[in-house]
Design an enzyme around this catalytic site. Structure first.
Site, PDB file in Angstrom:
ATOM      1  N   CYS A 198      12.947  12.102   6.128  1.00 40.95           N
ATOM      2  CA  CYS A 198      13.120  11.689   7.523  1.00 40.95           C
ATOM      3  C   CYS A 198      14.546  11.905   8.008  1.00 40.95           C
ATOM      4  O   CYS A 198      14.794  11.942   9.204  1.00 40.95           O
ATOM      5  CB  CYS A 198      12.737  10.222   7.656  1.00 40.95           C
ATOM      6  SG  CYS A 198      13.652   9.191   6.500  1.00 40.95           S
TER       7      CYS A 198
ATOM      8  N   GLU B 167      10.167   1.719  10.198  1.00 40.54           N
ATOM      9  CA  GLU B 167      11.040   2.882   9.961  1.00 40.54           C
ATOM     10  C   GLU B 167      10.201   4.112  10.233  1.00 40.54           C
ATOM     11  O   GLU B 167       9.296   4.427   9.458  1.00 40.54           O
ATOM     12  CB  GLU B 167      11.537   2.882   8.512  1.00 40.54           C
ATOM     13  CG  GLU B 167      12.344   1.657   8.123  1.00 40.54           C
ATOM     14  CD  GLU B 167      13.651   1.551   8.877  1.00 40.54           C
ATOM     15  OE1 GLU B 167      14.168   2.576   9.349  1.00 40.54           O
ATOM     16  OE2 GLU B 167      14.146   0.416   9.024  1.00 40.54           O
TER      17      GLU B 167
ATOM     18  N   LYS C 296       0.839  -1.197   0.000  1.00 42.12           N
ATOM     19  CA  LYS C 296       0.000   0.000   0.000  1.00 42.12           C
ATOM     20  C   LYS C 296       0.878   1.253   0.000  1.00 42.12           C
ATOM     21  O   LYS C 296       1.568   1.531   0.978  1.00 42.12           O
ATOM     22  CB  LYS C 296      -0.900   0.031   1.237  1.00 42.12           C
ATOM     23  CG  LYS C 296      -1.922   1.137   1.149  1.00 42.12           C
ATOM     24  CD  LYS C 296      -2.570   1.434   2.485  1.00 42.12           C
ATOM     25  CE  LYS C 296      -2.042   2.686   3.118  1.00 42.12           C
ATOM     26  NZ  LYS C 296      -2.183   3.920   2.338  1.00 42.12           N
TER      27      LYS C 296
ATOM     28  N   GLU D 217       8.648  16.237  15.759  1.00 40.11           N
ATOM     29  CA  GLU D 217       8.964  16.223  14.333  1.00 40.11           C
ATOM     30  C   GLU D 217       8.053  17.189  13.578  1.00 40.11           C
ATOM     31  O   GLU D 217       6.832  17.095  13.677  1.00 40.11           O
ATOM     32  CB  GLU D 217       8.778  14.797  13.783  1.00 40.11           C
ATOM     33  CG  GLU D 217       9.236  14.680  12.346  1.00 40.11           C
ATOM     34  CD  GLU D 217       9.000  13.279  11.768  1.00 40.11           C
ATOM     35  OE1 GLU D 217       7.916  12.714  11.962  1.00 40.11           O
ATOM     36  OE2 GLU D 217       9.925  12.768  11.111  1.00 40.11           O
TER      37      GLU D 217
HETATM   38  P1  NAD Z   1       1.830   7.980   8.165  1.00 37.23           P
HETATM   39  O1  NAD Z   1       2.259   7.168   9.305  1.00 37.23           O
HETATM   40  O2  NAD Z   1       0.690   8.900   8.311  1.00 37.23           O
HETATM   41  O3  NAD Z   1       1.481   7.070   6.907  1.00 37.23           O
HETATM   42  C1  NAD Z   1       2.388   6.128   6.372  1.00 37.23           C
HETATM   43  C2  NAD Z   1       1.608   5.025   5.684  1.00 37.23           C
HETATM   44  O4  NAD Z   1       0.865   4.313   6.675  1.00 37.23           O
HETATM   45  C3  NAD Z   1       0.590   5.531   4.677  1.00 37.23           C
HETATM   46  O5  NAD Z   1       0.543   4.658   3.583  1.00 37.23           O
HETATM   47  C4  NAD Z   1      -0.708   5.485   5.470  1.00 37.23           C
HETATM   48  O6  NAD Z   1      -1.850   5.374   4.675  1.00 37.23           O
HETATM   49  C5  NAD Z   1      -0.488   4.227   6.299  1.00 37.23           C
HETATM   50  N1  NAD Z   1      -1.310   4.134   7.515  1.00 37.23           N
HETATM   51  C6  NAD Z   1      -1.893   5.142   8.213  1.00 37.23           C
HETATM   52  N2  NAD Z   1      -2.574   4.641   9.265  1.00 37.23           N
HETATM   53  C7  NAD Z   1      -2.408   3.298   9.258  1.00 37.23           C
HETATM   54  C8  NAD Z   1      -2.829   2.234  10.089  1.00 37.23           C
HETATM   55  N3  NAD Z   1      -3.596   2.450  11.165  1.00 37.23           N
HETATM   56  N4  NAD Z   1      -2.445   0.991   9.781  1.00 37.23           N
HETATM   57  C9  NAD Z   1      -1.652   0.745   8.734  1.00 37.23           C
HETATM   58  N5  NAD Z   1      -1.225   1.713   7.875  1.00 37.23           N
HETATM   59  C10 NAD Z   1      -1.589   2.966   8.144  1.00 37.23           C
HETATM   60  O7  NAD Z   1       3.133   8.781   7.688  1.00 37.23           O
HETATM   61  P2  NAD Z   1       3.244   9.870   6.538  1.00 37.23           P
HETATM   62  O8  NAD Z   1       2.633  11.141   7.041  1.00 37.23           O
HETATM   63  O9  NAD Z   1       2.780   9.290   5.261  1.00 37.23           O
HETATM   64  O10 NAD Z   1       4.818  10.027   6.436  1.00 37.23           O
HETATM   65  C11 NAD Z   1       5.569  10.903   7.201  1.00 37.23           C
HETATM   66  C12 NAD Z   1       6.279  10.172   8.320  1.00 37.23           C
HETATM   67  O11 NAD Z   1       7.080   9.132   7.805  1.00 37.23           O
HETATM   68  C13 NAD Z   1       7.225  11.053   9.101  1.00 37.23           C
HETATM   69  O12 NAD Z   1       7.071  10.800  10.468  1.00 37.23           O
HETATM   70  C14 NAD Z   1       8.594  10.594   8.646  1.00 37.23           C
HETATM   71  O13 NAD Z   1       9.638  10.807   9.557  1.00 37.23           O
HETATM   72  C15 NAD Z   1       8.358   9.155   8.409  1.00 37.23           C
HETATM   73  N6  NAD Z   1       9.373   8.603   7.530  1.00 37.23           N
HETATM   74  C16 NAD Z   1      10.306   7.770   8.067  1.00 37.23           C
HETATM   75  C17 NAD Z   1      11.307   7.248   7.258  1.00 37.23           C
HETATM   76  C18 NAD Z   1      12.361   6.323   7.801  1.00 37.23           C
HETATM   77  O14 NAD Z   1      13.046   5.691   7.016  1.00 37.23           O
HETATM   78  N7  NAD Z   1      12.522   6.204   9.105  1.00 37.23           N
HETATM   79  C19 NAD Z   1      11.320   7.559   5.896  1.00 37.23           C
HETATM   80  C20 NAD Z   1      10.350   8.408   5.403  1.00 37.23           C
HETATM   81  C21 NAD Z   1       9.368   8.919   6.221  1.00 37.23           C
END
Ligand code: NAD
Length: 481
Positions: free
Chosen positions: A282, A248, A173, A385
């Site tokens: 990130c 991650e 997804k 963040e």
């Molecule tokens: P998010 O957690 O809102 O969403 C990430 C994914 O999870 C999306 O596809 C979303 O639809 C899905 N999701 C949301 N709720 C869910 C649930 N209850 N169960 C399963 N899946 C669910 O994050 P975002 O806003 O898309 O991304 C930004 C965040 O990602 C920031 O915190 C950033 O630091 C982090 N990030 C981390 C890394 C890393 O490698 N550590 C890399 C990139 C981004």
């Protein structure tokens, strides 16, 4: 209007409910495509397809799997312009960045794991001349891959590639905010002859599709990249089901600058590590700590550079350095953090405001790169963040003091250190609580290295053998001679 489809069992299909979500182009603030609003029925269909494909795919030779993956990566490369434009339209990053960074990296991810699998080997543990143990590494079965919006195709392929290379079948997804390039990837997989069911892409909301993947009894491992809160929710659901988890999560990375650094190199790179991709990486260094003797010099030069060099504009334009913020919600969140910083006593040295462009871009979501000083290291602005074009600058006097401030957050993803003192570089690298340390550079990536964070930045590591080990189960076989 473009209508994105799910990719299930080798075909592009509508969501069963026939419902769609509006997908925005952040540079104009207008809807440009429709993203499937799938639900657990679509996930079930994807799971069934993946499960049916597993027997054959897991028994396909590594050489054959590799060939198909290399076809996929070269087809993306052939269509790089189309992918780059799609990514920019969907995410808001400058086109040059999609073309030179994001999409080539997606190509490399698939190529890297497509070749790595041919070299992947397991261990043997001989017990003198009376027995030998060897480790079999077998694919897990059906696995789930869930990715965020900031580096859409880059992070999506970073998970899918090791999963399918090692013989698993995938229900994946992408973020509902940036689904476009994952859709283009599904077209490429069909063209490349990836067998039906090996990769299934179900588009939709996290609360529906994401949670249906996480809670599915047949999906045995979840590789997730996204926010820390979402990661915690996934762990809460998946842990009692004993799923393998790779998480991650968020970061609040320190960028530590000592007075003996190569100033010009540091300055150029700090501009990038602060604001590349609108600061929506990130790994960006959002807390900049500067040794006091060069604090004023740094502040003047950095703020000047931000003002002169970082043109905010339409991401399709060649001279744009800072594109649009991915969504209205995120745009508002970043602006609210700038307000918070002011309330907490911070002085905005540059930026601090939304930017209004002209014409068709007038409704887009743009924020001027923002530098803030005068905040305590432990205030909310310096602990939470923000994930946007906002950095804080703070002076320090000693290594102990800066280590204390750098290590003070709940996160521990990455850290950048600028010094010409080799002994100090090693000492600091050892003491910093992060999964990744860059000395005199930033975002210099070798795909073989372990990638991930400590504390609330995640669990597990991606990259190289770590990823192939995550997506396989070790089984020890002991033979008495
Ligand atoms: P998010 O957690 O809102 O969403 C990430 C994914 O999870 C999306 O596809 C979303 O639809 C899905 N999701 C949301 N709720 C869910 C649930 N209850 N169960 C399963 N899946 C669910 O994050 P975002 O806003 O898309 O991304 C930004 C965040 O990602 C920031 O915190 C950033 O630091 C982090 N990030 C981390 C890394 C890393 O490698 N550590 C890399 C990139 C981004």
């Amino acid at each position: 209007m473009l209508t994105i489809k799910n990719y299930i069992n080798g075909a592009l299909v509508e969501p069963i409910s026939k419902k769609y979500i509006d997908n925005y182009n952040p540079s104009t603030g207008k809807v440009f495509s429709l993203c499937p609003d799938s639900d657990e029925q679509d996930v079930e269909m994807a799971y069934q397809a993946a499960n049916a494909a597993f027997e054959q795919w897991s028994n396909t030779s590594a050489e054959k799997r590799s060939k198909i993956m290399l076809r996929i990566s070269s087809l993306i490369e052939k269509n790089i312009e189309k992918f780059a434009e799609a990514e920019t339209m969907d995410q808001g990053k400058p086109l040059w960045l999609s073309r030179n960074g994001e999409i080539p990296r997606a190509v490399s991810n698939i190529h890297f794991f497509g070749t790595a699998i041919e070299h992947f080997a397991s261990e043997a543990h001989p017990m003198g001349n009376h027995a030998v143990n060897y480790t079999l590494r077998t694919p897990i079965g059906v696995v789930g891959c869930i990715s965020p919006w900031n580096l859409p195709l880059y992070l999506f392929t970073w998970k899918i590639a090791p999963a399918i290379a090692s013989g698993n079948c995938v229900v994946a997804k992408p973020s509902e905010i940036t689904p476009y390039t994952a859709y283009l990837l599904s077209e490429i997989c069909i063209e490349a002859g990836l067998p039906a069911g090996v990769l299934n892409i179900v588009h939709g909301l996290g609360a529906k599709v994401g949670s249906a993947i996480t809670s599915h009894v047949g999906i045995k491992a979840i590789s997730f990249t996204g926010g820390t809160k979402t990661g915690a929710e996934i762990a809460r659901v998946a842990a009692p089901m004993f799923k393998k988890l790779s998480l991650e999560l968020g970061g609040k990375n320190p960028n530590i600058i000592f007075a003996d650094c190569d100033f010009e190199k540091m300055l150029t790179e700090t501009l990038r590590s602060s604001f590349l991709n609108q600061g929506e990486i990130c790994l960006c260094g959002s807390r900049i700590f500067i040794e006091r003797p060069i604090y004023e010099k740094f502040k003047k030069a950095f703020v000047e550079k931000v003002k002169v060099e970082l043109v905010v504009g339409n991401p399709m334009q060649a001279d744009t350095k800072v594109g649009s913020i991915v969504s209205k919600m995120h745009f508002e969140k970043i602006l609210s953090y700038i307000e918070l910083a002011k309330q907490e006593g911070g002085s905005v040295l540059c930026g601090g405001n939304a930017v209004k462009l002209q014409g068709e871009f007038a409704e887009g979501w743009y924020i001027a790169p923002t530098v803030i000083e005068g905040l305590q290291y432990n205030c909310r602005t310096n602990q939470e963040e923000i994930f946007g074009p906002v950095v804080t600058i703070t002076p320090f006097d000693t290594e102990e003091e800066v280590l204390h401030m750098a290590n003070s957050t709940e996160y521990g993803l990455a850290c950048t250190i600028w010094t010409e003192n080799l002994t100090r570089a090693h000492r600091m690298s050892f003491a910093i609580r992060a999964g990744i340390v860059w000395i005199n550079c930033w975002l210099l990536r070798d795909l073989r290295t372990p990638f991930g964070g400590v504390k609330n930045s995640g669990v597990g590591r991606e990259g190289g053998w770590e990823a192939l080990r995550f997506f396989t189960e070790p089984k020890n076989v002991c033979i008495k001679i």
